[in-house]
Each structure stands twice: as structure tokens, then as C-alpha cells.
Design an enzyme around this catalytic site. Structure first.
Site, PDB file in Angstrom:
ATOM      1  N   ASP A  90      -6.459  45.907 -31.021  1.00 21.99           N
ATOM      2  CA  ASP A  90      -6.113  45.996 -32.446  1.00 21.99           C
ATOM      3  C   ASP A  90      -6.742  47.280 -32.985  1.00 21.99           C
ATOM      4  O   ASP A  90      -7.962  47.457 -32.883  1.00 21.99           O
ATOM      5  CB  ASP A  90      -6.664  44.755 -33.168  1.00 21.99           C
ATOM      6  N   ASP A  93       0.092  47.783 -34.842  1.00 26.30           N
ATOM      7  CA  ASP A  93      -1.226  48.197 -34.333  1.00 26.30           C
ATOM      8  C   ASP A  93      -1.895  47.160 -33.434  1.00 26.30           C
ATOM      9  O   ASP A  93      -3.096  47.202 -33.245  1.00 26.30           O
ATOM     10  CB  ASP A  93      -2.153  48.590 -35.500  1.00 26.30           C
ATOM     11  N   GLU A  94      -1.120  46.241 -32.880  1.00 24.68           N
ATOM     12  CA  GLU A  94      -1.711  45.171 -32.072  1.00 24.68           C
ATOM     13  C   GLU A  94      -0.867  44.851 -30.851  1.00 24.68           C
ATOM     14  O   GLU A  94       0.351  44.768 -30.965  1.00 24.68           O
ATOM     15  CB  GLU A  94      -1.738  43.897 -32.921  1.00 24.68           C
TER      16      GLU A  94
END
Ligand code: DGT
Ligand code: CA
Length: 359
Positions: free
Chosen positions: A9, A107-108
Site C-alpha cells: 500500500d 495504490d494497493e
């Protein structure tokens, strides 16, 4: 084999992207705004940790964030295309290190760490991934590692920002006893409220109840799942959803060398292995890269891009040979590891036929 899963993350992602674009922002509170059509309204997408210290949060109305802001707080309108570009680069780094990746947001991503086996090796690999993202893109991320998705996600937030936290199966019970139920996947305000009414605050409090109690509170599917979560059980698999942006093969050669013929034999062997995978995945590519790790452990990459999509092993090998000649002309170091990579895949129609004409 025991599963090991990582969750990567990126830290305060949109704000971090703005800071790498304009490093003078570093150290100041930075707030990213999703503007609305009405003047001076909008919502906060995210902010860095300096702004979080002022109690500014994601989802907050802009007006409230402005009231909480200090004089040096910087407000920036979101530039989604720029963040998407950074995101793409980050996950290309992850592609380089891992085979099985499920990207879950900008973003993960979950990624499989089952091979190479063992938690020590998994941790080493995660350190390398973090180092590569930092050195290539100046971005920090946090990684959680555990026996399943539930635990890796929870672990990723423990040492945020720039964290790496590993929960091994033996540590599971101790780890969960310290976590609040709100940190469990799928627990929102409504679920939290019902837990609270029943005196459940920490994950381990769930164990005071029977599965049937949770089913009564939340229904069959959710109740059953939350009950399993209390014991650290989560059967959800990684569902790979990323098209590979590049494919590569790399090896350490038996002896450090600068001998063209000797290195080429190794390089051709790698090109043949790589080509098998290219055929399986029905890819055509334009760029071939030679990756050399020197005896001093420096990594050197030489690339060549063809105007036409390539589909033959002969062309792949020839481009590798050309690149090796370039490397040997330019460098004095012995070669320790050699690798070949293809990228810049061609999306064009009809590739399948062209590719299989060569078989
Ligand atoms: P973190 O992971 O806690 O260090 O901080 P972020 O900013 O990376 O937060 P995360 O991972 O929940 O979300 C990733 C990005 O998604 C974030 O940088 C901006 C966007 N985002 C998150 N929450 C919201 C929201 O409520 N509204 C909008 N428009 N965007 C959001
Ligand atoms: Ca994030």
C-alpha cells in the site's frame, strides 16, 4: 504448501506524488482536493502525515480542512492522470519481482510470496521491492506479510508509513488479540455499532461468542466470515488481474566473464526459456533489454526497440547479441549475472496468427 501473501500500500499516495513532483513541499502539510464545480467547495482526497497531525482527513469537506489548516498548509487540486502514471510504474516494479499480483486499487495490491518459500525469504524480497520503488520512483510504501489476505492487509498498516510488518502463523493469535474489530476487512460503522452493543471491541472478544451469535447479528455469510476472521482464517485467494508489462529471465553464470561467446551461450539459453513463455502468453513485443549484473554487483541495462512488433526467437536472440556487443564495448567489468527482458507489448490484432506461423 503454506501460503504467504503480501499487501503493498503506497503511503499518502496522491500527496506523495505531488511531493515527488515538487520536493519543496516536503515537510509541509500537503492536502489533495477533489474540486467541485462550485467555487471554494470540494472534498479532501488525501493528505500527508503532517496534515493528518492537524486532524485533516480523507473525505472531509474542503471548508472544514481549511479551518483546520496551518498557515504553511498547501492545498493542491488532484491530478489523477499523474497519479495513475506513478501507480503504473510502481506496479511494473512489482511485476518484475512477483508472478501473481492482484491490484485492488490505484495504490494497493496483494501479491503471492509463497515462492521462494519461508517468511525470512519473503521478508527479504519485500525489502528489495521497497528499495526498488524508493530508488527508481522516490516513493515509499508499506508492506504487510501474513498467511492470508486478511492478515497481510492488517499488517500493512502497523508500521505505516514506509513500513514492513510480518505476521507469522505462530504469532497470529497474539497479533489479532491486539487489533480492534474495526481493522477487520468489511467492518464499517454499522457492523462496529453492533459489535459495540455486544461488548466486542478487540478481535479476540469475538471468540467469547459462538459462530451462531455472529450469524444472528450479521447474517449467514458476513457473520460466518467475521467469526473465521477472529481465528485468523481467510480462504480468499489472490485473483491475478494484471497484464504483465514485461517478461524476463535472469541467471548467474558459472564464472564471471567478459568473453562474448561464453556469455552468448548463456544468453541464448535464457532467450529460449523466455520465448516459451512469450508463446504461451501469446505476446508480441517491440523492446528487448539485456540486463547485466557486474562482478561489483552494479546493474546495467541496455535496450533496443524495434519499429515492428517482434515474434520470432531468431530476432529475440539477435537483438540480445547486439546488446551484448554494445555492453562489452562500453564496459570493462566482468559479467556475473545476465538476463533478457521483453516489454512494450503490441496490442495489435492478428498477433496470434503471426506468432504461430513461426512454430
Ligand atoms: P495511507 O495509505 O493511509 O498512507 O494514505 P493514502 O492517501 O494512500 O490512502 P488510501 O490508501 O486509503 O487511498 C489511496 C488514494 O486514494 C489516496 O491517496 C487518495 C484516494 N482516496 C482515498 N480516500 C479517498 C476519498 O475519500 N475520496 C477521494 N476522492 N479519494 C480518496
Ligand atoms: Ca495508501
Amino acid at each position: 504448501m503454506e501460503k504467504i501473501i503480501g499487501l503493498l500500500d503506497l503511503d499518502y499516495f496522491y500527496a506523495q506524488c505531488e511531493i515527488i513532483r515538487n520536493p519543496s513541499l516536503r515537510g509541509k502539510p500537503v492536502v489533495i482536493v477533489m474540486p467541485s464545480l462550485r467555487e471554494n467547495s470540494g472534498a479532501i482526497a488525501t493528505c500527508n502525515y503532517e496534515a493528518r497531525a492537524l486532524k485533516i482527513r480523507s473525505g472531509m469537506p474542503l471548508g472544514l480542512a481549511k479551518k483546520l489548516a496551518s498557515s504553511e498548509t498547501v492545498f493542491i487540486n488532484a491530478d489523477k492522470p499523474f497519479y495513475e502514471e506513478q501507480s503504473r510504474k510502481v506496479f511494473e516494479v512489482l511485476d518484475f519481482f512477483c508472478e501473481k499480483i492482484e491490484q485492488v486499487s490505484i495504490d494497493e495490491a496483494y501479491f503471492d510470496l509463497t515462492n521462494p518459500s519461508g517468511y525470512e525469504k519473503a521478508k527479504e524480497l519485500c525489502k528489495k521491492i521497497k528499495d526498488r520503488i524508493r530508488s527508481q520512483l522516490s516513493l515509499t510504501c508499506s508492506i504487510g506479510v501474513g498467511p492470508n489476505k486478511l492478515i497481510s492487509k492488517m499488517a500493512s498498516s502497523i508500521k505505516k508509513p514506509d513500513g514492513l510488518f510480518v505476521v507469522m502463523p505462530l504469532e497470529l493469535s497474539d497479533f489479532l488479540s491486539k487489533q480492534k474489530v474495526t481493522s477487520l476487512f468489511g467492518v464499517g460503522p454499522k457492523t462496529e455499532e453492533i459489535f459495540k452493543k455486544n461488548g466486542v471491541v478487540f478481535v479476540s472478544d469475538i471468540k467469547k461468542f459462538a459462530r451462531v451469535d455472529l450469524i444472528n447479528w450479521f447474517g449467514e455469510a458476513i457473520g460466518g466470515r467475521l467469526y473465521d476472521f477472529a481465528f485468523g482464517k481467510d480462504e480468499r485467494e489472490i485473483e491475478p488481474n494484471r497484464e504483465k508489462q514485461q517478461l524476463s529471465r535472469m541467471m548467474t553464470i558459472k564464472q564471471d566473464s567478459r568473453d562474448y561467446d561464453y556469455i552468448v551461450t548463456n544468453l541464448d539459453f535464457l532467450s529460449e526459456l523466455l520465448y516459451k513463455q512469450i508463446v504461451e502468453l501469446k505476446k508480441m513485443f517491440k523492446t528487448v533489454s539485456l540486463v547485466i549484473v557486474t562482478e561489483r554487483m552494479d546493474t546495467v541495462t541496455k535496450s533496443k526497440t524495434s519499429t515492428q512488433a517482434i515474434s520470432s526467437l531468431v530476432e529475440l536472440k539477435e537483438m540480445g547479441h547486439d546488446l551484448l556487443r554494445v555492453y562489452l564495448n562500453e564496459s570493462l567489468s566482468n559479467v556475473r549475472r545476465v538476463g533478457v527482458r521483453v516489454s512494450n507489448f503490441d496490442e495489435g490484432a492478428g498477433f496470434q496468427k503471426k506468432l504461430f506461423d513461426y512454430k
